[in-house]
Design a protein around this motif. Sequence first.
Motif, PDB file in Angstrom:
ATOM      1  N   THR A 301       8.748  14.577  -0.164  1.00  0.00           N
ATOM      2  CA  THR A 301       7.606  14.338  -1.054  1.00  0.00           C
ATOM      3  C   THR A 301       7.027  12.941  -0.841  1.00  0.00           C
ATOM      4  N   SER A 304       5.092  12.917   2.657  1.00  0.00           N
ATOM      5  CA  SER A 304       3.767  13.532   2.704  1.00  0.00           C
ATOM      6  C   SER A 304       2.732  12.645   2.018  1.00  0.00           C
ATOM      7  N   LYS A 305       3.147  11.910   1.002  1.00  0.00           N
ATOM      8  CA  LYS A 305       2.195  11.030   0.301  1.00  0.00           C
ATOM      9  C   LYS A 305       1.886   9.777   1.115  1.00  0.00           C
ATOM     10  N   ARG A 308      -0.611  10.362   3.929  1.00  0.00           N
ATOM     11  CA  ARG A 308      -2.021  10.345   3.506  1.00  0.00           C
ATOM     12  C   ARG A 308      -2.534   8.910   3.403  1.00  0.00           C
ATOM     13  N   VAL A 309      -1.698   8.071   2.804  1.00  0.00           N
ATOM     14  CA  VAL A 309      -2.088   6.675   2.602  1.00  0.00           C
ATOM     15  C   VAL A 309      -2.321   5.986   3.951  1.00  0.00           C
ATOM     16  N   PRO A 318      -9.538   2.436   2.015  1.00  0.00           N
ATOM     17  CA  PRO A 318      -8.374   1.764   1.415  1.00  0.00           C
ATOM     18  C   PRO A 318      -7.582   2.698   0.486  1.00  0.00           C
ATOM     19  N   ALA A 319      -6.292   2.725   0.679  1.00  0.00           N
ATOM     20  CA  ALA A 319      -5.426   3.589  -0.123  1.00  0.00           C
ATOM     21  C   ALA A 319      -4.090   2.905  -0.320  1.00  0.00           C
ATOM     22  N   LYS A 320      -3.480   3.215  -1.454  1.00  0.00           N
ATOM     23  CA  LYS A 320      -2.182   2.609  -1.764  1.00  0.00           C
ATOM     24  C   LYS A 320      -1.197   3.667  -2.213  1.00  0.00           C
ATOM     25  N   PHE A 321       0.021   3.529  -1.766  1.00  0.00           N
ATOM     26  CA  PHE A 321       1.106   4.370  -2.282  1.00  0.00           C
ATOM     27  C   PHE A 321       1.664   3.672  -3.521  1.00  0.00           C
ATOM     28  N   VAL A 322       1.625   4.368  -4.664  1.00  0.00           N
ATOM     29  CA  VAL A 322       1.993   3.691  -5.911  1.00  0.00           C
ATOM     30  C   VAL A 322       3.491   3.727  -6.182  1.00  0.00           C
ATOM     31  N   SER A 324       7.514   5.861  -5.933  1.00  0.00           N
ATOM     32  CA  SER A 324       8.226   7.117  -6.179  1.00  0.00           C
ATOM     33  C   SER A 324       9.132   6.944  -7.396  1.00  0.00           C
TER      34      SER A 324
END
Lengths: 446, 446
Positions: A301, A304-305, A308-309, A318-322, A324
């Motif tokens: 999980t 996969s996230k 994407r980031v 711009p993207a951030k993984f926040v 788990s």
Amino acid sequence: MRIFNVKTIIVGGSATGMGVAARLKRNDPNATIVVYQEKSYVSLGACGLPYFVAGNFSDPNNLIARSITAFEENGIIIVPNTQVFKIDFENKLVYFDNKTDSYDNLVIATGATPYIPPLVGVELKNVYTLTTLEDGIELKKAMQNPNIKNVAVIGAGFIGLEMSETLSELNKNVHLFELEERISPNAFDPEFSQFIKENLEKNKINVHLSTKVTEIKGTDQVQAVVLADNSLIEVDAVVLALGFRPNTEILRNTKLALAENGAIIIDETGHTNIDHVYSGGDAATSSNYITGELIYSPLATVASKIARVIADNIANKPAKFVGSIRSAVVRVFDLGYARTGLGEFEAKKQGYQIRTVLIKDKDQTNYVNGQTDLYLKIIMDIKSRQILGAQMSGAVKAMQRINTLAALIWSKVPVDEALEQIDLIYAPPFARTTDILHIALAKLNK
Amino acid sequence: MRIFNVKTIIVGGSATGMGVAARLKRNDPNATIVVYQEKSYVSLGACGLPYFVAGNFSDPNNLIARSITAFEENGIIIVPNTQVFKIDFENKLVYFDNKTDSYDNLVIATGATPYIPPLVGVELKNVYTLTTLEDGIELKKAMQNPNIKNVAVIGAGFIGLEMSETLSELNKNVHLFELEERISPNAFDPEFSQFIKENLEKNKINVHLSTKVTEIKGTDQVQAVVLADNSLIEVDAVVLALGFRPNTEILRNTKLALAENGAIIIDETGHTNIDHVYSGGDAATSSNYITGELIYSPLATVASKIARVIADNIANKPAKFVGSIRSAVVRVFDLGYARTGLGEFEAKKQGYQIRTVLIKDKDQTNYVNGQTDLYLKIIMDIKSRQILGAQMSGAVKAMQRINTLAALIWSKVPVDEALEQIDLIYAPPFARTTDILHIALAKLNK
């Protein structure tokens, strides 16, 4: 947004690598994407291997989420059967065979491999791990042999538990060894470790806790495992399930920052300490959504996230993984065990003053067939009144309840009168009017 | 906190009334509590009646959550078989038989009764409703008669759906009539109404939408229903499932404020417009958690929560009911249909600018047995980006997912990058790595 003439090399063709490839191609159809993959296949759903071995299905290709051909039709270049053995970050080159290839952006998605302990006998025939398709095919074939009657599973984490079930369903007599004093201590609090132990024993698994295997005995074939007290337990095969180590050997002694366990340290954008170099999934660290801490949590999980980031950031979106909260579930025979957020020990270690409740109730009304027992533990931070973690056990059909708690942790809402009254579905085949979650929240809010 | 010499009379011994009684006694063991109840029993779990009729169990007493004796052992006085026919609010008196009783606090928990339409023939034998234990016993007995082959169910709300399934399982040929052009229009958006219709028809239920039954024909026994176009459909019995009306006849023309449908208007504390008079459950209004609107939503889940609130307020422990999002679920044969929050039409009527997504996906991996189809619709407020409502269909085991959405609605968190990454459990028998919820949130967040 489109990027012209930018070439991304991805090392590794599993969840993270292929996730980046697919999304990057969607983000920018003109992107040049080359994936170097050790295996002859990509996109293996390795989580399904125990179910393949157990005989839930017979074609191992069912585990391939998407074929090389399908990716190639989409314009992604895949170089299978090829191991990258060196990376030159300064000149932006990857080395394989006797060749090199150059990148603008690099994604290191080399995953992890099972930890192989330095035991005498670990190289014997019939000592298995379970990560690759080949592992699965080999183990399944071996287990058809009726002469293999007794099997040792070393390590009682999730894969050890799944393998114990699988082998038991194949009519093997299973010995499960765990060095710690309880089952899955990194995932569950002691109450749930105990529930799992009872379930295993009810299903005739021989559970050996606080037990160190010191040697695997045999000549060619496995004959027994030797324990720390020098006693022997005769087994015909061994399955190692001692956790994973990031596949980052080629990165040691480079400028790439690694964590203590060898995981590549990434920030919230999936970026490493070297420009244009990204990593994620089982090869890299991730972060804890609650505490912000850097953690190593090799879960599909997360992979996969983060994929994407990474793909979005490479495409200048711009993207951030926040982070788990290590939400996870495992089925052991007919019961499920789920967890999310911090465990009790973990929460205390983080300095939280906590209140916990452990509730036993039922999943639905008594008068419709199929009522089963549920246990739910919730850990609350007394100061903020936010839920820090939860653990649950019960029938498979009841397990989605843990996601309601994951949503509450995610939302950071306090446990108060309003939350006590959360409006959950009810009908006789699905729940009771007052759900176990209501009971737990009311008790926390007292 | 203790209250001395305070007497609470509760009129009605179902979920709300007995819920208040039990909690008030816990709050204050010295409280005098008298329950006047029309029936010979209290605490009927009426939601279970269809399952009793269907033969899931044979002893109707299974539907009694707690017996009169058990309540009395707890010091609660119950006066069964007694109908209160008048209340004198000025002198704080309830009237029954040829007697009166006086109260300090009054709780009117008279519930609701099925709406009986003013049709010719509605008094015939074999015309049934299903609310009381007696109803259930009578209907179950009647349906054992093999001469009853064709049954009309009038009204395609949740009870109409449950009864259609029940009667079909008893091998009756069922005709389901709905005045509106689709199934359960107050609970579901058109897509889900259509899914339910297809499921009913797959299971050989004759679904008649936009169809008004104008007469029930027969002499003594039911022979047919007459439709608005004067056509006849031959049936041997009729089940009325046209919704509920609050049991508040004795309160008309009193000073107690009633809503248009006769429901007792209460505030968030369960208090009516008259001092020391409370109400809740199916006899009263409730409020919508999202919009704050006064609504009539006769659900067991609301009743049990408002009962707690009333009992706490009577015991001087200030409490508020924060409202309902009408979370509900119904099983129709092997599938579940669940809803929470506002429907699309409702949201638009409230003036929200909305975005909706409808996703079809699977509940778990394909390689473990038991993968099934899921549909999920989410309705989002564009301005606040909060989720307003959700609807779902799928296998029974997948339905708890809707509670994750209920939790997000409850928490009023915006749909954003962080929410897209909500950490939900995954393992092959439980889910896919990317859950249908992730797919829906990502699409909403585009």
